[in-house]
Design an enzyme around this catalytic site. Structure first.
Site, PDB file in Angstrom:
ATOM      1  N   GLY A 132     -28.608  18.267 -26.541  1.00 49.33           N
ATOM      2  CA  GLY A 132     -28.189  17.389 -25.097  1.00 49.33           C
ATOM      3  C   GLY A 132     -28.362  18.758 -23.760  1.00 49.33           C
ATOM      4  N   TYR A 133     -29.641  18.889 -23.600  1.00 46.50           N
ATOM      5  CA  TYR A 133     -29.583  19.812 -22.471  1.00 46.50           C
ATOM      6  C   TYR A 133     -30.010  19.070 -21.152  1.00 46.50           C
ATOM      7  CZ  TYR A 133     -29.968  24.483 -24.796  1.00 46.50           C
ATOM      8  OH  TYR A 133     -29.642  25.574 -25.799  1.00 46.50           O
ATOM      9  N   SER A 166     -34.223  14.103 -27.988  1.00 43.43           N
ATOM     10  CA  SER A 166     -34.838  13.506 -29.114  1.00 43.43           C
ATOM     11  C   SER A 166     -33.986  13.465 -30.433  1.00 43.43           C
ATOM     12  CB  SER A 166     -35.902  14.418 -29.516  1.00 43.43           C
ATOM     13  OG  SER A 166     -36.630  14.784 -28.459  1.00 43.43           O
ATOM     14  N   GLU A 249     -35.857  28.387 -30.464  1.00 42.80           N
ATOM     15  CA  GLU A 249     -36.806  27.142 -30.318  1.00 42.80           C
ATOM     16  C   GLU A 249     -38.345  27.557 -30.473  1.00 42.80           C
ATOM     17  OE1 GLU A 249     -35.921  24.446 -27.134  1.00 42.80           O
ATOM     18  OE2 GLU A 249     -37.607  22.985 -28.035  1.00 42.80           O
TER      19      GLU A 249
HETATM   20  C1  LIG Z   1     -41.236  14.773 -26.245  1.00 45.11           C
HETATM   21  C2  LIG Z   1     -40.152  15.261 -25.488  1.00 45.11           C
HETATM   22  C3  LIG Z   1     -38.974  15.829 -26.170  1.00 45.11           C
HETATM   23  C4  LIG Z   1     -37.832  16.102 -25.611  1.00 45.11           C
HETATM   24  N1  LIG Z   1     -36.750  16.460 -26.258  1.00 45.11           N
HETATM   25  C5  LIG Z   1     -35.495  16.751 -25.498  1.00 45.11           C
HETATM   26  C6  LIG Z   1     -34.386  17.014 -26.334  1.00 45.11           C
HETATM   27  O1  LIG Z   1     -34.334  16.752 -27.571  1.00 45.11           O
HETATM   28  N2  LIG Z   1     -33.415  17.462 -25.515  1.00 45.11           N
HETATM   29  C7  LIG Z   1     -33.436  17.848 -24.256  1.00 45.11           C
HETATM   30  O2  LIG Z   1     -32.336  18.190 -23.763  1.00 45.11           O
HETATM   31  N3  LIG Z   1     -34.428  17.633 -23.421  1.00 45.11           N
HETATM   32  C8  LIG Z   1     -35.539  17.268 -24.361  1.00 45.11           C
HETATM   33  N4  LIG Z   1     -36.721  17.145 -23.482  1.00 45.11           N
HETATM   34  C9  LIG Z   1     -37.022  17.315 -22.130  1.00 45.11           C
HETATM   35  C10 LIG Z   1     -37.602  18.505 -21.579  1.00 45.11           C
HETATM   36  O3  LIG Z   1     -36.921  19.868 -21.888  1.00 45.11           O
HETATM   37  C11 LIG Z   1     -38.016  18.323 -20.112  1.00 45.11           C
HETATM   38  O4  LIG Z   1     -38.707  17.385 -20.056  1.00 45.11           O
HETATM   39  C12 LIG Z   1     -38.497  19.603 -19.504  1.00 45.11           C
HETATM   40  O5  LIG Z   1     -37.811  20.714 -19.326  1.00 45.11           O
HETATM   41  C13 LIG Z   1     -38.882  19.182 -18.015  1.00 45.11           C
HETATM   42  O6  LIG Z   1     -37.947  18.887 -17.462  1.00 45.11           O
HETATM   43  P1  LIG Z   1     -38.131  17.553 -16.518  1.00 45.11           P
HETATM   44  O7  LIG Z   1     -38.758  16.474 -17.332  1.00 45.11           O
HETATM   45  O8  LIG Z   1     -36.955  17.048 -15.867  1.00 45.11           O
HETATM   46  O9  LIG Z   1     -39.194  17.844 -15.322  1.00 45.11           O
HETATM   47  P2  LIG Z   1     -39.104  18.585 -14.127  1.00 45.11           P
HETATM   48  O10 LIG Z   1     -38.436  19.739 -14.179  1.00 45.11           O
HETATM   49  O11 LIG Z   1     -38.658  17.539 -12.892  1.00 45.11           O
HETATM   50  O12 LIG Z   1     -40.613  18.911 -13.512  1.00 45.11           O
HETATM   51  C14 LIG Z   1     -41.507  17.818 -13.184  1.00 45.11           C
HETATM   52  C15 LIG Z   1     -42.526  18.760 -12.789  1.00 45.11           C
HETATM   53  O13 LIG Z   1     -42.615  19.821 -12.025  1.00 45.11           O
HETATM   54  C16 LIG Z   1     -43.324  20.852 -12.379  1.00 45.11           C
HETATM   55  N5  LIG Z   1     -42.101  22.164 -12.075  1.00 45.11           N
HETATM   56  C17 LIG Z   1     -40.682  21.994 -12.064  1.00 45.11           C
HETATM   57  N6  LIG Z   1     -40.331  23.261 -11.623  1.00 45.11           N
HETATM   58  C18 LIG Z   1     -41.295  24.112 -11.217  1.00 45.11           C
HETATM   59  C19 LIG Z   1     -41.404  25.231 -10.592  1.00 45.11           C
HETATM   60  N7  LIG Z   1     -40.336  26.245 -10.329  1.00 45.11           N
HETATM   61  N8  LIG Z   1     -42.593  25.709 -10.424  1.00 45.11           N
HETATM   62  C20 LIG Z   1     -43.839  24.931 -10.711  1.00 45.11           C
HETATM   63  N9  LIG Z   1     -43.562  23.539 -11.246  1.00 45.11           N
HETATM   64  C21 LIG Z   1     -42.154  23.275 -11.446  1.00 45.11           C
HETATM   65  C22 LIG Z   1     -42.812  20.974 -14.178  1.00 45.11           C
HETATM   66  O14 LIG Z   1     -43.641  21.679 -14.708  1.00 45.11           O
HETATM   67  C23 LIG Z   1     -43.255  19.264 -14.260  1.00 45.11           C
HETATM   68  O15 LIG Z   1     -44.802  19.255 -14.239  1.00 45.11           O
HETATM   69  C24 LIG Z   1     -37.692  16.351 -24.161  1.00 45.11           C
HETATM   70  C25 LIG Z   1     -39.235  16.196 -23.561  1.00 45.11           C
HETATM   71  C26 LIG Z   1     -40.146  15.707 -23.933  1.00 45.11           C
HETATM   72  C27 LIG Z   1     -41.415  15.356 -23.266  1.00 45.11           C
END
Ligand SMILES: Cc1cc2nc3c(=O)[nH]c(=O)nc-3n(C[C@H](O)[C@H](O)[C@H](O)COP(=O)(O)OP(=O)(O)OC[C@H]3O[C@@H](n4cnc5c(N)ncnc54)[C@H](O)[C@@H]3O)c2cc1C
Length: 393
Positions: A132-133, A166, A249
């Site tokens: 839960g991050y 997940s 991880e």
């Molecule tokens: C299949 C899958 C499983 C997952 N499982 C888990 C889980 O079990 N638990 C959990 O806690 N999370 C989980 N996640 C979440 C995952 O960790 C996040 O999707 C990831 O950290 C990106 O965060 P966000 O989706 O909020 O995108 P955002 O952080 O909103 O980013 C959106 C876009 O902007 C870009 N971006 C953001 N900041 C910057 C920067 N400073 N410079 C350049 N580009 C930037 C990103 O690269 C991305 O393309 C999962 C994600 C997926 C796809």
């Protein structure tokens, strides 16, 4: 670097190979190659039984110290097991979050009571975990978490929302990043709590993915409770623990991956052989064949850094490399399938054809989770190449 197995390593490899082959060609033949990202609903109960069998035979949590149920295996030994597991077509592990993320975190940052309570059920495959991050406003910018935890007697009371959790459907426990001090700077005032999932204060809602499956969830906490003792590390100092989990991880668990990718490439080549494929595919196949092998050598090159625990440089390069490679592998799969490849994947099981389209659809996520490609490039630019920092909002 000597790439050959030592005598003890060769013995371990033979032991793992014969055990895995016997079980996966015997009673567990039905789970071979099933499960894992994009296929998590497949044979879940059978894979849970498989996890327990692995645990009983001493094949879970190899790297953990023996006193906590592991084998104290070296990184080389772990790589050997992961390679043999992939080679045998071992199913996606339902206990991966426990073994790879929270277990090592509790070993490293937890207290003795937490180790006694939480580690044995992970080793046995009895308790499953989720992470839960992420929150709607805290993904790449994880320190922005807003889910709150407040003390009420000897319990924490948790309110807020996580997203993309997940495997939440099957998890018994979740490790949750919570804000416990709203007056502290962003990276402080966060605590790392262990929270039971089966309680009225938690609701999960599935999120349907491109594959048509729902493997992750929105998780809502509305007065969820956990005992005050279920904080890993110090209260308000959970950021350090959270970063420790991410290092695990990105660590050894990914080292057997290249064999899974090599298996996928083999299936693509088989498919390509049955069709009059575009000549343009051939150089792409050769390019990916070479990159899958480079991935192995890069993984081996990372071992000394993993051993030292200083992994930022190696793991960022490796995450960017394998995620990009795997996404291209998915694109190659769908092109090798020809015109049928572009049809929607959400159809009943269609054998190899379906597995390859699932690969295409799920691998779009590889460049996002576990730190997106953009974030890895920032890390490499700033921390490896010492380029000027990207502007921060
Ligand atoms: C299949 C899958 C499983 C997952 N499982 C888990 C889980 O079990 N638990 C959990 O806690 N999370 C989980 N996640 C979440 C995952 O960790 C996040 O999707 C990831 O950290 C990106 O965060 P966000 O989706 O909020 O995108 P955002 O952080 O909103 O980013 C959106 C876009 O902007 C870009 N971006 C953001 N900041 C910057 C920067 N400073 N410079 C350049 N580009 C930037 C990103 O690269 C991305 O393309 C999962 C994600 C997926 C796809």
């Amino acid at each position: 670097m000597d790439l050959n197995d030592s005598r003890d390593e060769a013995r371990l490899r033979a032991e793992a190979r014969s055990w895995l082959t016997a079980k996966l060609e015997g009673e567990f033949a039905g789970v071979r190659g099933r499960g894992g990202p994009g296929d998590e609903h497949a044979c879940f109960e059978e894979r849970r039984a498989w996890e327990r069998l692995l645990g009983a035979a001493g094949w879970t949590c190899l790297s953990w110290p023996e006193e906590y149920g592991g084998r104290g295996a070296t990184l080389d030994e772990q790589v050997i097991f992961y390679e043999e597991y992939a080679r045998a077509g071992g199913p996606g592990r339902v206990g991966l979050v426990g073994e790879g993320l929270i277990g090592p975190t509790i070993v490293h940052y937890g207290d003795d009571d937490q180790r006694r309570r939480f580690l044995p059920p992970i080793v046995r495959g009895d308790e499953l975990w989720c992470q839960g991050y992420s929150e709607p406003d805290a993904g790449s910018d994880l320190a922005n978490v807003k889910t709150r935890a407040e003390l009420d007697g000897d319990e924490w009371v948790i309110t807020g929302q996580k997203v993309w959790t997940s495997l939440a459907e099957w998890a018994d426990w979740c490790f949750v990043l919570c804000r416990t001090n709203r007056d502290a700077p962003k990276h402080r005032g966060i605590s790392y709590l262990l929270v039971p999932m089966d309680q009225p204060g938690i609701e999960i809602r599935p999120i349907r993915q491109l594959t048509g499956d729902a493997e992750f969830y929105e998780t809502f906490f509305d007065g969820a409770r956990t005992p005050v003792t279920n904080v890993v590390g110090q209260v308000d100092d959970g950021w350090k623990v959270a970063m420790g989990t991410l290092a695990f991880e990105r660590g050894a668990l990914t080292l057997g991956q290249q064999l899974t990718f090599a298996g996928e490439l083999d299936r693509i080549v088989e498919e390509a052989r049955t069709r009059d494929v575009d000549r343009e595919l051939r150089p792409r196949i050769i390019d990916l064949w070479a990159r899958v092998r480079i991935m192995r050598y890069h993984a081996l090159r990372c071992l000394p850094a993993l051993e030292r625990g200083s992994v930022t440089r190696e793991t960022s390069i490796s995450k960017l490399f394998w995620a990009t490679l795997h996404r291209e592998l998915g694109e190659l799969a769908v092109d090798a399938l020809g015109p049928t490849g572009v049809a929607a994947a959400a159809e009943p099981d269609r054998g190899t054809d379906d597995a390859l389209r699932r690969l295409f659809l799920f691998s779009r996520a590889d460049t996002i989770y576990g730190g997106s490609n953009e974030i890895q490039r920032n890390v490499i630019g700033e921390q490896v190449l010492a380029l000027p920092r990207e502007p921060r909002p």
